[in-house]
Design a protein around this motif. Sequence first.
Motif, PDB file in Angstrom:
ATOM      1  N   TRP A 108       1.097  -0.980  -0.066  1.00  0.00           N
ATOM      2  CA  TRP A 108      -0.176  -0.175   0.081  1.00  0.00           C
ATOM      3  C   TRP A 108       0.515   1.212  -0.315  1.00  0.00           C
ATOM      4  O   TRP A 108       0.753   1.765  -0.185  1.00  0.00           O
ATOM      5  N   LEU A 109       1.767   1.421   0.828  1.00  0.00           N
ATOM      6  CA  LEU A 109       3.382   2.258   0.451  1.00  0.00           C
ATOM      7  C   LEU A 109       3.475   2.440  -0.969  1.00  0.00           C
ATOM      8  O   LEU A 109       3.294   3.782  -1.344  1.00  0.00           O
ATOM      9  N   PHE A 110       3.184   1.522  -1.656  1.00  0.00           N
ATOM     10  CA  PHE A 110       4.355   1.841  -2.951  1.00  0.00           C
ATOM     11  C   PHE A 110       2.503   2.031  -3.645  1.00  0.00           C
ATOM     12  O   PHE A 110       3.219   2.639  -4.659  1.00  0.00           O
ATOM     13  N   LYS A 111       1.689   1.760  -3.524  1.00  0.00           N
ATOM     14  CA  LYS A 111       0.678   1.909  -4.055  1.00  0.00           C
ATOM     15  C   LYS A 111       0.181   3.737  -4.221  1.00  0.00           C
ATOM     16  O   LYS A 111       0.297   4.320  -4.877  1.00  0.00           O
ATOM     17  N   PHE A 112       0.197   4.482  -2.709  1.00  0.00           N
ATOM     18  CA  PHE A 112       0.482   5.088  -2.494  1.00  0.00           C
ATOM     19  C   PHE A 112       1.488   6.112  -3.165  1.00  0.00           C
ATOM     20  O   PHE A 112       1.273   7.445  -3.750  1.00  0.00           O
ATOM     21  N   ALA A 113       2.830   5.855  -2.993  1.00  0.00           N
ATOM     22  CA  ALA A 113       3.639   6.504  -4.039  1.00  0.00           C
ATOM     23  C   ALA A 113       3.416   6.506  -5.623  1.00  0.00           C
ATOM     24  O   ALA A 113       3.738   7.384  -6.256  1.00  0.00           O
ATOM     25  N   TYR A 114       2.693   5.812  -6.153  1.00  0.00           N
ATOM     26  CA  TYR A 114       3.016   5.238  -7.063  1.00  0.00           C
ATOM     27  C   TYR A 114       1.387   6.724  -7.753  1.00  0.00           C
ATOM     28  O   TYR A 114       2.248   7.315  -8.553  1.00  0.00           O
ATOM     29  N   PHE A 115       0.742   6.530  -7.407  1.00  0.00           N
ATOM     30  CA  PHE A 115      -0.622   7.433  -7.697  1.00  0.00           C
ATOM     31  C   PHE A 115      -0.121   8.994  -7.291  1.00  0.00           C
ATOM     32  O   PHE A 115      -0.726   9.696  -7.771  1.00  0.00           O
ATOM     33  N   THR A 116       0.629   8.912  -5.973  1.00  0.00           N
ATOM     34  CA  THR A 116       1.161  10.611  -6.200  1.00  0.00           C
ATOM     35  C   THR A 116       2.671  11.065  -6.811  1.00  0.00           C
ATOM     36  O   THR A 116       1.982  12.286  -7.812  1.00  0.00           O
ATOM     37  N   PHE A 117       3.490   9.937  -7.810  1.00  0.00           N
ATOM     38  CA  PHE A 117       3.500  10.441  -8.838  1.00  0.00           C
ATOM     39  C   PHE A 117       2.661  10.344 -10.317  1.00  0.00           C
ATOM     40  O   PHE A 117       3.091  11.729 -10.420  1.00  0.00           O
ATOM     41  N   PHE A 118       2.215   9.460 -10.182  1.00  0.00           N
ATOM     42  CA  PHE A 118       1.614   9.074 -11.657  1.00  0.00           C
ATOM     43  C   PHE A 118       0.796  10.600 -11.327  1.00  0.00           C
ATOM     44  O   PHE A 118      -0.027  11.313 -12.791  1.00  0.00           O
ATOM     45  N   LEU A 119      -0.177  10.938 -10.253  1.00  0.00           N
ATOM     46  CA  LEU A 119      -0.792  12.089 -10.533  1.00  0.00           C
ATOM     47  C   LEU A 119      -0.266  13.454 -10.992  1.00  0.00           C
ATOM     48  O   LEU A 119      -0.350  14.119 -12.096  1.00  0.00           O
ATOM     49  N   ILE A 120       0.894  13.650 -10.119  1.00  0.00           N
ATOM     50  CA  ILE A 120       1.871  15.053 -10.206  1.00  0.00           C
ATOM     51  C   ILE A 120       2.094  14.917 -12.541  1.00  0.00           C
ATOM     52  O   ILE A 120       1.883  15.558 -12.774  1.00  0.00           O
ATOM     53  N   LEU A 121       2.842  13.438 -12.348  1.00  0.00           N
ATOM     54  CA  LEU A 121       3.100  13.563 -14.031  1.00  0.00           C
ATOM     55  C   LEU A 121       2.198  13.704 -15.171  1.00  0.00           C
ATOM     56  O   LEU A 121       1.784  14.792 -15.602  1.00  0.00           O
ATOM     57  N   THR A 122       0.728  13.132 -14.778  1.00  0.00           N
ATOM     58  CA  THR A 122      -0.548  13.910 -15.307  1.00  0.00           C
ATOM     59  C   THR A 122      -1.301  14.728 -16.041  1.00  0.00           C
ATOM     60  O   THR A 122      -1.066  15.243 -16.155  1.00  0.00           O
ATOM     61  N   LEU A 123      -0.807  16.426 -14.302  1.00  0.00           N
ATOM     62  CA  LEU A 123      -1.190  17.158 -14.068  1.00  0.00           C
ATOM     63  C   LEU A 123      -0.246  17.697 -14.923  1.00  0.00           C
ATOM     64  O   LEU A 123      -0.388  18.549 -15.864  1.00  0.00           O
ATOM     65  N   LEU A 124       0.775  17.765 -15.107  1.00  0.00           N
ATOM     66  CA  LEU A 124       2.186  18.285 -15.729  1.00  0.00           C
ATOM     67  C   LEU A 124       1.485  18.113 -17.440  1.00  0.00           C
ATOM     68  O   LEU A 124       2.102  19.131 -18.199  1.00  0.00           O
ATOM     69  N   CYS A 125       1.737  17.115 -17.627  1.00  0.00           N
ATOM     70  CA  CYS A 125       1.404  16.229 -19.134  1.00  0.00           C
ATOM     71  C   CYS A 125       0.121  17.496 -19.019  1.00  0.00           C
ATOM     72  O   CYS A 125      -0.158  17.930 -20.910  1.00  0.00           O
ATOM     73  N   THR A 126      -1.360  17.128 -18.670  1.00  0.00           N
ATOM     74  CA  THR A 126      -1.989  17.975 -19.604  1.00  0.00           C
ATOM     75  C   THR A 126      -1.703  19.180 -19.320  1.00  0.00           C
ATOM     76  O   THR A 126      -2.345  20.295 -20.889  1.00  0.00           O
ATOM     77  N   SER A 127      -1.282  19.929 -18.741  1.00  0.00           N
ATOM     78  CA  SER A 127      -0.562  21.309 -18.772  1.00  0.00           C
ATOM     79  C   SER A 127      -0.048  21.482 -19.923  1.00  0.00           C
ATOM     80  O   SER A 127      -0.427  22.239 -20.434  1.00  0.00           O
TER      81      SER A 127
END
Length: 332
Positions: free
Chosen positions: A92-111
């Motif tokens: 679950w720590l791995f899932k949380f870390a993945y979700f955090t990095f994935f979200l940040i990169l997704t928002l940056l890509c969208t921007s």
Amino acid sequence: MDREQEDLQFLSFFGIFKESFRIIFSWTKIFSQITLTLILPLSFIYLAHIEISQLLFFKILHDKDALDHTQVGSTKYSNLSDIISSEWTAFWLFKFAYFTFFLILTLLCTSAVVYTIACIYTAKNISFKKVMSVVPKVWKRLMVTFLWSFAIIFLYHVVAVIVLVFWAIFLAQNTVGALMGVALLAFYLCGFVYIGIVWHLASVVSVLEDVYGIKALKKSKNLIKGKMGISIGMFVVLSIFFGGVEVLFENVVVLGLSPNVGITILVGIVCFLLVVMVILLGLVVETIIYFVCKSYHHENIDKSSLADHLEVYLGEYVPLKAKDVQLEQFQV
């Protein structure tokens, strides 16, 4: 974007895809730089997450199986229980870390993609350096919109679970109940797709207009009226393609269904490149749909005002005011 704004509303399903590909290939350099810097890492993290998650989960299943065949109360049983608890924590720590990095990169890509297309639309000089300088200021607005979208999706699933439990207890035992279950499933899928479409369009609104969060979602909901069919088609096609790539990767690479190592590696590379392509195409498509919806509702976008706001780099990011993006309605 060479088309007159009033003509955008007439773009068909395939026309939007054609326009998206035309923009990507006409501005290969800037989109290649965005892809290498943001979309490539996002795609790698996404596929690596699938591989690592499966490895961690299979390890947990293996240890649980060993625990089931171990005498309760023994030292080995206690050690296995502790190991499994630690493995779940790591999972679950791995899932949380993945979700955090994935979200940040997704928002940056969208921007980056939305901002780039807006600059292309206004015929402004655009460079990768300019894009990367403004992206960190834009993605914070997207974060607020995402959090609102996430809250809505969470509440939607809470209600869905409640309805499912009610159906399973009171209605699932007969034929009529089974038919109602199919109808409820169809209704759930339609609602989920609708929320997804509104959320994606709201992301574009958050970058190009002065609204974000729940206001951007409301704006998106109004914009999408009249172009619902095309929007649903785009969302479903891209989602199916993306899901198909994930299934292929899981079966061939993660589960190792192919006995040939060379084929496994080749499929992994192909899946990686396909994910990169789908993410870039999806972001371009959702931005084009924004302009299509604006055109359909006869909401003229003042290109000079849009250009002025896009040029603000030295200070804080200044988003478009509603009066700039939605000036007067023009007659077709």
